[in-house]
Structures are given as C-alpha cells and as structure tokens.
Design a protein around this motif. Sequence first.
Motif, PDB file in Angstrom:
ATOM      1  N   LYS A   1      19.647  13.654   0.222  1.00 54.38           N
ATOM      2  CA  LYS A   1      19.195  14.440   1.375  1.00 54.38           C
ATOM      3  C   LYS A   1      19.230  13.607   2.661  1.00 54.38           C
ATOM      4  O   LYS A   1      19.766  14.031   3.656  1.00 54.38           O
ATOM      5  CB  LYS A   1      17.794  14.980   1.126  1.00 54.38           C
ATOM      6  CG  LYS A   1      17.724  15.985  -0.017  1.00 54.38           C
ATOM      7  CD  LYS A   1      16.344  16.577  -0.115  1.00 54.38           C
ATOM      8  CE  LYS A   1      16.107  17.478  -1.281  1.00 54.38           C
ATOM      9  NZ  LYS A   1      17.107  18.379  -1.702  1.00 54.38           N
ATOM     10  N   ASP A   2      18.630  12.442   2.629  1.00 46.00           N
ATOM     11  CA  ASP A   2      18.570  11.568   3.797  1.00 46.00           C
ATOM     12  C   ASP A   2      18.801  10.128   3.363  1.00 46.00           C
ATOM     13  O   ASP A   2      18.417   9.726   2.261  1.00 46.00           O
ATOM     14  CB  ASP A   2      17.201  11.643   4.486  1.00 46.00           C
ATOM     15  CG  ASP A   2      17.089  12.782   5.472  1.00 46.00           C
ATOM     16  OD1 ASP A   2      18.076  13.052   6.173  1.00 46.00           O
ATOM     17  OD2 ASP A   2      16.008  13.384   5.545  1.00 46.00           O
TER      18      ASP A   2
ATOM     19  N   LYS B   1      16.587   9.425   0.086  1.00 46.52           N
ATOM     20  CA  LYS B   1      15.792  10.610  -0.215  1.00 46.52           C
ATOM     21  C   LYS B   1      16.688  11.580  -0.980  1.00 46.52           C
ATOM     22  O   LYS B   1      17.784  11.915  -0.534  1.00 46.52           O
ATOM     23  CB  LYS B   1      15.280  11.286   1.065  1.00 46.52           C
ATOM     24  CG  LYS B   1      14.424  10.386   1.948  1.00 46.52           C
ATOM     25  CD  LYS B   1      13.146  10.012   1.285  1.00 46.52           C
ATOM     26  CE  LYS B   1      12.299   9.156   2.225  1.00 46.52           C
ATOM     27  NZ  LYS B   1      11.138   8.599   1.597  1.00 46.52           N
TER      28      LYS B   1
ATOM     29  N   ASP C   1      16.963  13.713  -5.218  1.00 48.49           N
ATOM     30  CA  ASP C   1      16.590  13.708  -6.633  1.00 48.49           C
ATOM     31  C   ASP C   1      17.640  12.919  -7.413  1.00 48.49           C
ATOM     32  O   ASP C   1      18.589  13.482  -7.954  1.00 48.49           O
ATOM     33  CB  ASP C   1      16.485  15.148  -7.147  1.00 48.49           C
ATOM     34  CG  ASP C   1      15.914  15.212  -8.553  1.00 48.49           C
ATOM     35  OD1 ASP C   1      15.233  14.252  -8.958  1.00 48.49           O
ATOM     36  OD2 ASP C   1      16.165  16.219  -9.240  1.00 48.49           O
TER      37      ASP C   1
END
Length: 149
Positions: A77-78, A113, A115
């Motif tokens: 994500k990030d 960031k 999973d």
Amino acid sequence: MSEENAKKILHVHLPENEKFKTTLTAGKHELLADEPEHVDGGEDQGPDPYDYLLMGLGSCTLMTVKMYAERKGWPVKDLYLELRHNKRHDEDCQNCEDPKSKIDVIEKELIVKGDLSQEQLDKLLDISRKCPVHRTLEADIRIKSSVTE
C-alpha cells in the motif's frame, strides 16, 4: 543518440552574492541547496548536499522496491524510507584515535505498509539494496574533475 542514452547534464550555480545557497537545475526542474544556519553563513533555504545524496538514494530505492512488488503482484500500500548519514569508526577500527579513520555510514530503514509475509518483507529489503544508486554508492567511484574559465 536516443534520449535514454544521452548524457545527463545538471547545472549547479552559486552566485557571487550568496554564501552557500546554490541553485540546482536538472532539465526543467530547479531546486535549492544551502547549509543549515549553524554553519557560518548558512541560511537553511534548502536541503544540504548530504540531504540530496540521501534523497537520491531513497527515491531510487523506493522506486525499485515498488517496481518489484508490482511485478510480483504483492499488496504493497505505502512505502517509506528513513535514512541517516554519519561518519564514525568502522567496527574493526585499527586506528580509532585518528579522526581521519572515520568512514561514511548510511543507514536505510525500509517501512512497508501492506499485508505481506515476513518472507516477502525480507525479499523487498534485499531488493532495496539492488537499486542503481545504492549499487553506485557501494561501488568504486571515479570522479573526473576539470576547471574552465
């Protein structure tokens, strides 16, 4: 010569009326560099030269990591990178009393960031060490300097 193989030329200018504030031009992009206020004459109007070195390393690192994660289809994500530079004695220093025996150390902390498994995180850390700027900084570098009027 193709555009990607053309030599990249950057211009750096320190005018007579400035102590340290320097204008850096790369194509259509213009940036400022300066020394911090605690340096005599510094006005802190831009990052210092080591900040720019770390920013180049940091941006290349994150671009490389993101490219790899996207190719793998990993759910990143990030991405963040915190960098620090200092001069210190190497861990196996033979002549630690001599200030000239200090080496430059850059610390990179990759923050991801998403999973991801520990195995994926470890692979991204490994990939972060393979960005072109990282490889350049760890390689033998030759800087050829000249002067003109």
